[in-house]
Design an enzyme around this catalytic site. Structure first.
Site, short mmCIF file in Angstrom:
data_model
loop_
_atom_site.label_atom_id
_atom_site.label_comp_id
_atom_site.label_asym_id
_atom_site.label_seq_id
_atom_site.Cartn_x
_atom_site.Cartn_y
_atom_site.Cartn_z
N ASP A 265 -6.88 -7.31 3.27
CA ASP A 265 -7.94 -6.50 2.67
C ASP A 265 -8.83 -7.37 1.80
OD1 ASP A 265 -9.43 -4.32 1.91
OD2 ASP A 265 -7.82 -3.28 0.89
N ASP B 67 -3.68 -17.91 -2.15
CA ASP B 67 -4.64 -18.48 -3.09
C ASP B 67 -5.33 -19.70 -2.49
OD1 ASP B 67 -2.01 -19.39 -3.20
OD2 ASP B 67 -2.13 -20.04 -5.27
N ASP C 91 -12.85 -8.98 2.80
CA ASP C 91 -14.02 -8.70 1.97
C ASP C 91 -14.65 -10.00 1.48
OD1 ASP C 91 -13.56 -6.04 2.34
OD2 ASP C 91 -13.31 -5.54 0.22
N LYS D 162 2.56 -15.48 0.88
CA LYS D 162 2.92 -15.94 -0.47
C LYS D 162 4.43 -16.13 -0.52
CE LYS D 162 1.41 -17.08 -4.58
NZ LYS D 162 0.63 -18.33 -4.76
N TYR E 109 0.86 -1.19 0.00
CA TYR E 109 0.00 0.00 0.00
C TYR E 109 0.90 1.24 0.00
CZ TYR E 109 -4.33 -2.53 0.49
OH TYR E 109 -5.42 -3.33 0.25
#
Length: 363
Positions: free
Chosen positions: A247, A223, A251, A190, A137
């Protein structure tokens, strides 16, 4: 506490549906206080958003920032930065500025299956601890400026920052929560591809895990975690992850349990916290009494619980527990706004929650 023996609570209404849902949350919080026979919050209403730009020339005036520093926490409505004048759109949005100013490093986002709400996940009860200060970010990963560079008209480089300090403190927050819940932390990363940055995050979380021998730990590539959330959300208890992944996954979890409009969150530091629903400002329905206030109501409940734990005050914890329960009871009884297939207005849903709190108090 303040000199009056109360907890100072900032109230920032924000943009779009913000004034409606924040007002609903504040009314419900007051009712949860009365239900416990206490009055602990000293509210401080402060300007933020487009109205603040018009009146004070800034979406987050200096007075607001100064006053929030004297508060124990605050309720914050959503902002609609896209509607701001161009010179204000270029600045860090109000939420981002407050996260950075007060070092609110933990974005805590629970998702659970609620009776009366139709969702894909039938047995979810999880909470995501999202590191809130760095990674990809760009408004958060440099001391000054933005962590993106346009090398040529066709090439952009975006920096991702990973530090041991950030990973350690979000990991500790997650493991402490797991000790109070079902005792499982899932680290999402990851590290197979982002070997240095994500690898540092994974290794640091595993090192922190050694300090919590009674908490089980596993890890997933992001994933795989997303796929398992869809298939078996009930397997997760506490998820700890980096900024971008948190984030996205929060959601996803919110939608799996029924609607992002149900999703609460707090942004917490070591000493102060901000309650802020996970959804946006929904300007298309602003002022129409149509907004779903559940996310903001549950965020207020989370803030009361966080403050209770922080200050060792069971009265605050009780306020949070009562408010959370009253929201769940209203939904279970079939009270719902239009986005959930119901006919209740914003105000009617809030009143249904308040009525349950008053009934529990005998008033």
């Amino acid at each position: 506490m303040s000199g009056s023996g109360k907890y100072r609570l900032g109230v920032l209404y924000g943009d779009g549906i913000g004034p409606e849902i924040v007002a609903a949350a504040w009314r419900a919080l007051r009712a949860a206080e009365r239900a416990g026979g206490v009055e602990l919050f000293d509210p401080v209403e402060l300007p933020m958003g487009l109205g603040a730009i018009r009146e004070h020339g800034s979406a987050l005036p200096q007075r607001t920032k100064d006053e929030l520093g004297n508060c124990h926490g605050w309720l914050m409505g959503p902002h609609d930065s896209a509607s701001y004048p161009a010179e204000h759109r270029a600045a860090t949005n109000p939420s981002g500025e407050l996260r950075k100013r007060f070092d609110l490093y933990a974005n805590i986002r629970p998702s659970r299956t609620l009776q009366g709400v139709r969702g894909v996940a039938k047995d979810a009860d999880l909470v995501i601890f999202r590191e809130n200060t760095e990674e990809f970010y760009p408004d958060r990963n440099l001391v000054a400026g933005s962590g993106e560079w346009q090398v040529t008209p066709d090439v952009v480089v975006t920096a991702g920052v990973f530090t041991r300090r950030a990973a350690e403190r979000i990991a500790h927050a997650a493991f402490r929560a797991a000790e109070r819940r079902r005792g499982l932390v899932s680290i999402v990363h990851k590290a197979n591809v982002i070997k240095l940055g994500s690898g540092l995050f994974l290794r640091t979380c595993l090192e922190v895990a050694e300090q919590y021998p009674h908490v089980r730990v596993n890890d997933y590539h992001v994933d795989a975690a997303a796929a398992r959330l869809v298939r078996s959300a009930g397997e997760f208890d506490v998820i700890v992850t980096t900024n971008l992944f948190g984030d996205i996954l929060s959601d996803l979890a919110g939608e799996l349990t029924g609607s992002l409009g149900l999703s609460p969150s707090i942004n917490a530091g070591d000493d102060i916290a901000m309650a802020q629903a996970a959804h946006g400002s929904a300007p298309d329905i602003a002022g129409q009494d149509k907004a779903n206030p559940v996310g903001m109501l549950l965020s207020a409940a989370m803030l009361a619980d966080w403050l209770g734990a922080k200050h060792g005050d069971s009265r605050l914890t009780g306020i949070g527990r009562r408010l959370d329960g009253a929201v769940a009871a209203a939904l279970a009884a079939g009270v719902a706004t239009a986005d959930l297939g119901g006919a209740a207005t914003t105000g009617q849903f809030a009143q249904a929650v308040i009525a349950r709190l008053e009934a529990a108090h005998g008033g």
